[in-house]
Design a protein around this motif. Structure first.
Motif, short mmCIF file in Angstrom:
data_model
loop_
_atom_site.label_atom_id
_atom_site.label_comp_id
_atom_site.label_asym_id
_atom_site.label_seq_id
_atom_site.Cartn_x
_atom_site.Cartn_y
_atom_site.Cartn_z
N HIS A 1 0.95 -1.23 -3.83
CA HIS A 1 1.83 -2.53 -3.99
C HIS A 1 3.19 -2.18 -4.09
O HIS A 1 3.58 -0.93 -4.87
CB HIS A 1 1.35 -3.41 -5.22
N ALA A 2 4.37 -2.89 -3.91
CA ALA A 2 5.78 -2.51 -4.08
C ALA A 2 6.08 -2.29 -5.65
O ALA A 2 5.37 -3.26 -6.55
CB ALA A 2 6.68 -3.70 -3.58
N GLU A 3 6.78 -1.46 -6.02
CA GLU A 3 7.37 -1.33 -7.35
C GLU A 3 7.90 -2.66 -7.93
O GLU A 3 8.68 -3.13 -7.37
CB GLU A 3 8.23 -0.04 -7.35
N GLY A 4 7.59 -2.60 -9.30
CA GLY A 4 8.17 -4.05 -9.83
C GLY A 4 7.34 -5.29 -9.51
O GLY A 4 8.14 -6.27 -9.96
N THR A 5 6.44 -5.26 -9.02
CA THR A 5 5.69 -6.49 -8.78
C THR A 5 4.32 -6.52 -9.53
O THR A 5 4.06 -5.76 -10.15
CB THR A 5 5.25 -6.52 -7.11
N ALA A 6 3.74 -7.54 -9.54
CA ALA A 6 2.61 -7.87 -10.18
C ALA A 6 1.49 -7.12 -9.91
O ALA A 6 0.77 -6.35 -10.49
CB ALA A 6 1.99 -9.37 -10.16
N VAL B 1 -3.93 -20.36 -15.50
CA VAL B 1 -2.43 -19.79 -14.96
C VAL B 1 -2.38 -18.49 -14.20
O VAL B 1 -3.41 -17.56 -14.78
CB VAL B 1 -1.40 -19.54 -16.18
N SER B 2 -1.85 -18.52 -12.85
CA SER B 2 -2.10 -17.08 -12.32
C SER B 2 -0.72 -16.60 -11.66
O SER B 2 0.04 -17.61 -11.63
CB SER B 2 -3.08 -17.14 -11.51
N VAL B 3 -0.47 -15.54 -11.16
CA VAL B 3 0.54 -15.12 -10.32
C VAL B 3 -0.12 -14.52 -9.09
O VAL B 3 -1.18 -14.06 -9.03
CB VAL B 3 1.57 -14.23 -11.08
N THR B 4 0.60 -14.36 -8.07
CA THR B 4 0.34 -13.46 -6.68
C THR B 4 0.83 -11.95 -6.85
O THR B 4 1.47 -11.68 -7.85
CB THR B 4 0.97 -14.26 -5.49
N LEU B 5 0.40 -11.27 -5.87
CA LEU B 5 0.41 -9.87 -6.04
C LEU B 5 2.02 -9.52 -5.92
O LEU B 5 2.33 -8.45 -6.45
CB LEU B 5 -0.26 -9.57 -4.82
N VAL C 1 6.50 -12.04 -14.26
CA VAL C 1 4.95 -12.01 -14.98
C VAL C 1 4.94 -11.80 -16.62
O VAL C 1 4.21 -12.59 -17.26
CB VAL C 1 4.26 -10.66 -14.29
N ALA C 2 6.06 -11.17 -17.01
CA ALA C 2 6.09 -11.16 -18.35
C ALA C 2 6.66 -12.27 -19.07
O ALA C 2 6.11 -12.79 -20.29
CB ALA C 2 7.21 -10.01 -18.87
N LYS C 3 7.55 -13.08 -18.45
CA LYS C 3 8.06 -14.26 -18.86
C LYS C 3 6.84 -15.38 -18.92
O LYS C 3 6.42 -16.16 -19.80
CB LYS C 3 8.95 -14.94 -17.87
N THR C 4 5.84 -15.46 -17.76
CA THR C 4 4.73 -16.23 -17.80
C THR C 4 3.54 -16.05 -18.79
O THR C 4 3.44 -16.83 -19.50
CB THR C 4 4.19 -16.06 -16.49
N ILE C 5 3.46 -14.63 -19.17
CA ILE C 5 2.57 -14.26 -20.40
C ILE C 5 3.10 -14.68 -21.61
O ILE C 5 2.72 -15.27 -22.44
CB ILE C 5 2.34 -12.87 -20.31
N ASP D 1 0.99 -4.39 -21.03
CA ASP D 1 1.61 -3.72 -19.82
C ASP D 1 2.73 -4.72 -19.23
O ASP D 1 3.78 -4.40 -18.77
CB ASP D 1 0.55 -3.91 -18.54
N ALA D 2 2.80 -5.96 -19.72
CA ALA D 2 3.82 -7.06 -19.44
C ALA D 2 5.01 -6.57 -20.44
O ALA D 2 6.21 -6.57 -20.20
CB ALA D 2 3.63 -8.33 -19.81
#
Length: 447
Positions: free
Chosen positions: A127-132, A205-209, A216-220, A245-246
Motif C-alpha cells: 500500500h502507498a505510504e501515508g494511507t490507511a 465507522v470505517s475508512v478505505t485502503l 484516519v487519525a482525525k476520524t479516530i 498507530d493513528a
C-alpha cells in the motif's frame, strides 16, 4: 553515573551501570523503555544486548526500536533468526521493517517465513505510504452475527493472544464484508444466548485502503475509537488502524507540517539520524528559490533610487515596515494553516474569512501606524511621519491578506497549505511592502 529518563519519566540505567542492575532492568522493564535504553548505546553494543535476550523478549523489544536499528540488526543476524523475530512482531511493524530492507534481504526473509506471514507482508507492504492501508494491522478479532454472546466470548478467549486488540470485534458476513461491530463489555453484559446481531452496531465507522493517514487519525479522534476498520471497495474488511498507530501517523504529519512551515522539504528520519547530505538537500531548494524572491525587493529599491537619495531618512524605516508586513502575514498564515489542518475551516469559508481578516488587519495596521508615527516625527519630520504611518497601515493589511489567502490558494491547487507559512509569506510580504512604501513616499513627498 548518569541515568536516562524516558518520555514517561521512568528512570532507566546508564550504560555504565552495574551489570546486575542492567540485567534486572532488561528482564523486567517495559519493552519500549528497554528499546529507548538500547537506542542510547553504540550499534554493536545494542545488537549484542539484543541478541542475548530470550527470543520472546527480543521480539517484544525489537518492535519498539527505531527502524534504522532494526535494519542494522536484520543485517547482523541470519535470515532464520530474523524470521523468528518477524513472525512474533505486530503485522504493521513487520511490514514497515520489510519496506526498509534491501531486495536481497527481503527475498531471504520471505524464504524463511511461513506462507501466512509472507502473504500478510505482501498485502500490507504493497500500500502507498501515508494511507490507511500502509498503517493498518491484520491482527483483529472477527465474529459472525449468528454467534451467541457466550460463543463470541469463547472465540475471543481463544483468539486473544494473536490479536492486537479484542476490545472491539468486527462482525462479518460470509463474504467478509463488514456488517457490524461489538464491544467486549457489551458481550460480557449480554445474556449468554443472545445473538451478536441483536447487540452489534449496524453502522460501524470505517475508512478505505487509500484514505490519507491524517484523515484516519482525525476520524479516530472524532469518534473516540480504539481502532478503526479499513475496508476495500466492496466493504470487505482488510485490517484495522489502532489508536496508537493513528497517534504515530498524526505525529508524522505534524512533523511534516512543521518542516513545510519552515520551507524544508519533508524527510522521514529523525533530526539526529539524518545525515549532512539529507539535511542539505532538504533545505537548499527553498533557500535558493527564496533568494530569487528577495531579488524582487532589491529591484523595488533600485527602481525608487531617486526617492531614496532625496530622502535618506526613509531607509531607517525600511526594515521596520517590511518586517511588520512579514510578521502580520506569518501570523495570519500560521492561524489559517492550522485551522485547515484540523478541519476548523474549509475552502468554502474563504470569502467570509477574508472579509473578517480585512477588518482585523485594518485595526492592527491603524494601531501600529499610531505607534510608529511619533518615531517618524522625531526621525524625519511630519512628511516622513505621514509616509511611515500610511505605509504601516497598508503593509499590515497586505501582509495579513497574503498570509490568509496563500493557504487557501495552495489547498485549492491540492498542495500542502503548510508551505504558505514562514519564509514564503515573509518573502512575498517583504517584496510587496517595499513597493508600497516607496510608492507612497514618492507620491506624498512629491506633493
Amino acid at each position: 553515573m548518569r541515568d536516562l529518563k524516558t518520555k514517561s519519566d521512568r528512570v532507566i540505567p546508564a550504560s555504565d551501570a552495574p551489570a546486575d542492575i542492567v540485567e534486572a532492568f532488561l528482564r523486567a522493564a517495559h519493552g519500549i523503555d528497554v528499546a529507548a535504553w538500547l537506542a542510547e548505546l553504540s550499534p554493536p553494543e545494542a545488537l549484542r544486548r539484543l541478541a542475548a535476550m530470550e527470543l520472546p523478549r527480543r521480539a517484544a523489544v525489537f518492535g519498539f526500536l527505531p527502524l534504522t536499528v532494526q535494519v542494522d540488526f536484520a543485517a547482523a543476524v541470519t535470515p532464520a533468526e530474523l524470521a523468528e523475530i518477524v513472525t512474533r512482531m505486530d503485522a504493521d511493524d513487520r511490514a514497515d521493517l520489510f519496506n526498509e530492507l534491501g531486495e536481497d534481504q527481503q527475498n531471504r526473509l520471505m524464504r524463511n517465513l511461513a506462507q501466512a506471514e509472507r502473504e500478510d507482508i505482501r498485502r500490507l507492504a504493497g500500500h502507498a505510504e501515508g494511507t490507511a492501508g500502509a498503517i493498518m494491522t491484520t491482527d483483529y478479532a472477527t465474529l459472525h452475527a449468528e454467534m451467541t454472546a457466550q460463543d463470541a466470548i469463547a472465540e475471543l478467549r481463544r483468539a486473544a493472544p494473536e490479536k492486537e486488540t479484542i476490545y472491539r470485534s468486527y462482525v462479518l458476513d460470509d463474504d467478509r464484508r463488514l456488517i457490524g461491530s461489538v464491544r467486549l463489555h457489551e458481550l460480557i453484559l449480554a445474556a449468554a444466548d443472545i445473538p451478536i446481531g441483536a447487540i452489534m452496531n449496524n453502522a460501524p465507522v470505517s475508512v478505505t485502503l487509500d484514505t490519507d493517514q491524517e484523515e484516519v487519525a482525525k476520524t479516530i479522534a472524532r469518534y473516540d475509537l480504539l481502532a478503526l476498520p479499513v475496508v476495500d471497495a466492496d466493504d470487505r474488511l482488510m485490517g484495522i488502524v489502532t489508536h496508537d498507530d493513528a497517534v504515530d501517523a498524526m505525529q508524522a504529519e505534524t512533523t511534516e507540517d512543521f518542516q513545510r512551515i519552515s520551507t524544508v522539504l519533508p524527510f522521514t528520519q529523525s533530526l539526529r539520524e539524518a545525515g549532512i547530505g539529507v539535511l542539505y538537500s532538504k533545505r537548499i531548494v527553498w533557500l535558493v528559490l527564496l533568494v530569487f524572491g528577495n531579488l524582487f525587493s532589491g529591484a523595488g529599491i533600485a527602481y525608487f533610487e531617486d526617492t531614496i537619495l532625496a530622502y535618506v531618512a526613509l531607509v531607517f524605516f525600511l526594515p521596520l515596515l517590511i518586517d511588520s508586513s512579514g510578521n502580520a502575514g506569518s501570523q495570519s498564515a500560521t492561524l489559517m494553516v492550522r485551522a485547515l489542518a484540523t478541519g476548523d475551516v474549509a475552502l468554502k469559508d474563504w470569502r467570509d474569512l477574508i472579509l473578517r481578516e480585512l477588518s482585523i488587519a485594518a485595526a492592527l495596521g491603524a494601531t501600529m501606524a499610531v505607534v510608529v508615527f511619533p518615531v517618524g516625527l522625531l526621525r524625519g519630520g511630519p512628511e516622513i511621519a505621514y509616509v511611515v504611518g500610511a505605509t504601516m497601515f497598508l503593509v499590515v493589511i497586505v501582509g495579513s491578506l497574503v498570509g490568509m489567502s496563500l493557504p487557501f490558494l495552495l489547498s485549492r491547487l491540492r498542495l500542502d497549505p503548510a508551505t504558505a507559512s514562514g519564509p514564503l509569506v515573509t518573502t512575498i510580504s517583504d517584496g510587496v511592502g517595499v513597493i508600497v512604501y516607496f510608492s507612497i513616499a514618492t507620491l506624498l513627498l512629491s506633493l
